[in-house]
Design a protein around this motif. Structure first.
Motif, mmCIF file in Angstrom:
data_model
loop_
_atom_site.group_PDB
_atom_site.id
_atom_site.type_symbol
_atom_site.label_atom_id
_atom_site.label_comp_id
_atom_site.label_asym_id
_atom_site.label_seq_id
_atom_site.Cartn_x
_atom_site.Cartn_y
_atom_site.Cartn_z
ATOM 1 N N THR A 13 -6.424 1.212 9.584
ATOM 2 C CA THR A 13 -6.553 1.944 8.321
ATOM 3 C C THR A 13 -7.873 2.700 8.275
ATOM 4 O O THR A 13 -7.909 3.878 7.905
ATOM 5 C CB THR A 13 -6.445 0.979 7.125
ATOM 6 N N LEU A 135 -5.443 3.874 1.007
ATOM 7 C CA LEU A 135 -4.462 3.005 0.358
ATOM 8 C C LEU A 135 -3.055 3.255 0.892
ATOM 9 O O LEU A 135 -2.312 2.310 1.180
ATOM 10 C CB LEU A 135 -4.484 3.203 -1.160
ATOM 11 N N TYR A 138 -2.886 2.092 4.595
ATOM 12 C CA TYR A 138 -2.838 0.619 4.655
ATOM 13 C C TYR A 138 -1.448 0.100 4.277
ATOM 14 O O TYR A 138 -0.856 -0.725 4.989
ATOM 15 C CB TYR A 138 -3.902 0.042 3.713
ATOM 16 N N THR A 139 -0.913 0.606 3.175
ATOM 17 C CA THR A 139 0.401 0.174 2.711
ATOM 18 C C THR A 139 1.479 0.517 3.736
ATOM 19 O O THR A 139 2.356 -0.300 4.035
ATOM 20 C CB THR A 139 0.724 0.821 1.346
ATOM 21 N N ARG A 155 -0.129 -7.873 1.393
ATOM 22 C CA ARG A 155 -0.694 -7.160 0.234
ATOM 23 C C ARG A 155 0.020 -5.822 -0.011
ATOM 24 O O ARG A 155 -0.439 -5.008 -0.789
ATOM 25 C CB ARG A 155 -2.184 -6.926 0.473
ATOM 26 N N HIS A 156 1.136 -5.621 0.671
ATOM 27 C CA HIS A 156 1.879 -4.365 0.553
ATOM 28 C C HIS A 156 2.195 -4.039 -0.912
ATOM 29 O O HIS A 156 1.967 -2.915 -1.359
ATOM 30 C CB HIS A 156 3.169 -4.431 1.379
ATOM 31 N N ARG A 157 2.712 -5.013 -1.634
ATOM 32 C CA ARG A 157 3.112 -4.746 -3.016
ATOM 33 C C ARG A 157 1.913 -4.427 -3.903
ATOM 34 O O ARG A 157 1.925 -3.440 -4.647
ATOM 35 C CB ARG A 157 3.872 -5.936 -3.583
ATOM 36 N N VAL A 159 -1.241 -3.490 -3.181
ATOM 37 C CA VAL A 159 -1.931 -2.246 -2.811
ATOM 38 C C VAL A 159 -1.002 -1.054 -3.023
ATOM 39 O O VAL A 159 -1.436 0.003 -3.493
ATOM 40 C CB VAL A 159 -2.447 -2.316 -1.356
ATOM 41 N N GLY A 160 0.282 -1.236 -2.718
ATOM 42 C CA GLY A 160 1.252 -0.153 -2.891
ATOM 43 C C GLY A 160 1.391 0.293 -4.329
ATOM 44 O O GLY A 160 1.534 1.487 -4.607
#
Length: 185
Positions: A13, A135, A138-139, A155-157, A159-160
């Motif tokens: 990222t 962001l 990363y997502t 942390r997808h959700r 940060v997404g």
């Protein structure tokens, strides 16, 4: 290869964000040699309108992706968010091309509107666009380096959700900037 990427999402990222933002700052700063880029004046002339269309479309795909995941339609969510990412990248490429070859566009309206309306909107748009780059990357990296069942524990959700909101605001403000530069004034 995917396992290495999975274990290095934060590092990837940082690297990809630095490359993307470095390209933006190089273009804006006039560091990119224009002699290396073919100049297509017809394309340069339509990029503001093209990027406004891309922004409107991206707003639609981000909202559709958000709605799809709320319905637990992971496949549609993935497709919409990948489309959003491609649109974001296309916007960035067109923007960099135009900025590198034609420079920025001066605001043609009254100074008071420029100082108290246009510049603050532009500043927030730019700031959010810069924040969105890492962001979104990363997502996206979390999504493409993990099986679907593992994404729910990443942390997808969280940060997404932040990325999507900021992305929507940035694209919306970009349309306002376009309207102020090319439609209103």
């Amino acid at each position: 290869m995917q396992l290495q990427a999975r274990d290095n999402v934060p590092l990837l990222t940082v690297v990809l964000s630095a490359l993307a933002l470095g390209a933006v700052f190089a273009a804006v700063g006039g560091v990119i040699p224009t002699s290396l880029i073919p100049r297509i004046d017809g394309l340069i002339a339509v990029i503001p309108e093209l990027n406004a269309i891309i922004s409107i479309t991206a707003i639609g795909t981000i909202i559709a992706g958000w709605r799809a995941i709320r319905r637990k339609d992971v496949s549609s969510h993935r497709n919409y968010m990948l489309a959003s990412t491609v649109l974001f990248a296309a916007f960035l490429v067109f923007y960099l091309y135009r900025i590198t070859l034609a420079g920025t566009t001066d605001f043609g309206g009254p100074v008071a509107i420029e100082q108290f309306v246009y510049l603050p909107i532009l500043a927030v748009h730019i700031l959010l666009a810069i924040i969105c780059v890492p962001l979104v990357i990363y997502t996206l990296l979390l999504a493409v380096t993990r099986p679907i069942e593992d994404i729910y524990t990443s942390r997808h959700r969280s940060v997404g959700q932040i990325a999507a909101v900021l992305w929507l605001i940035s694209f919306s403000l970009g349309i306002v900037v376009y309207a102020m530069l090319y439609v209103v004034y």
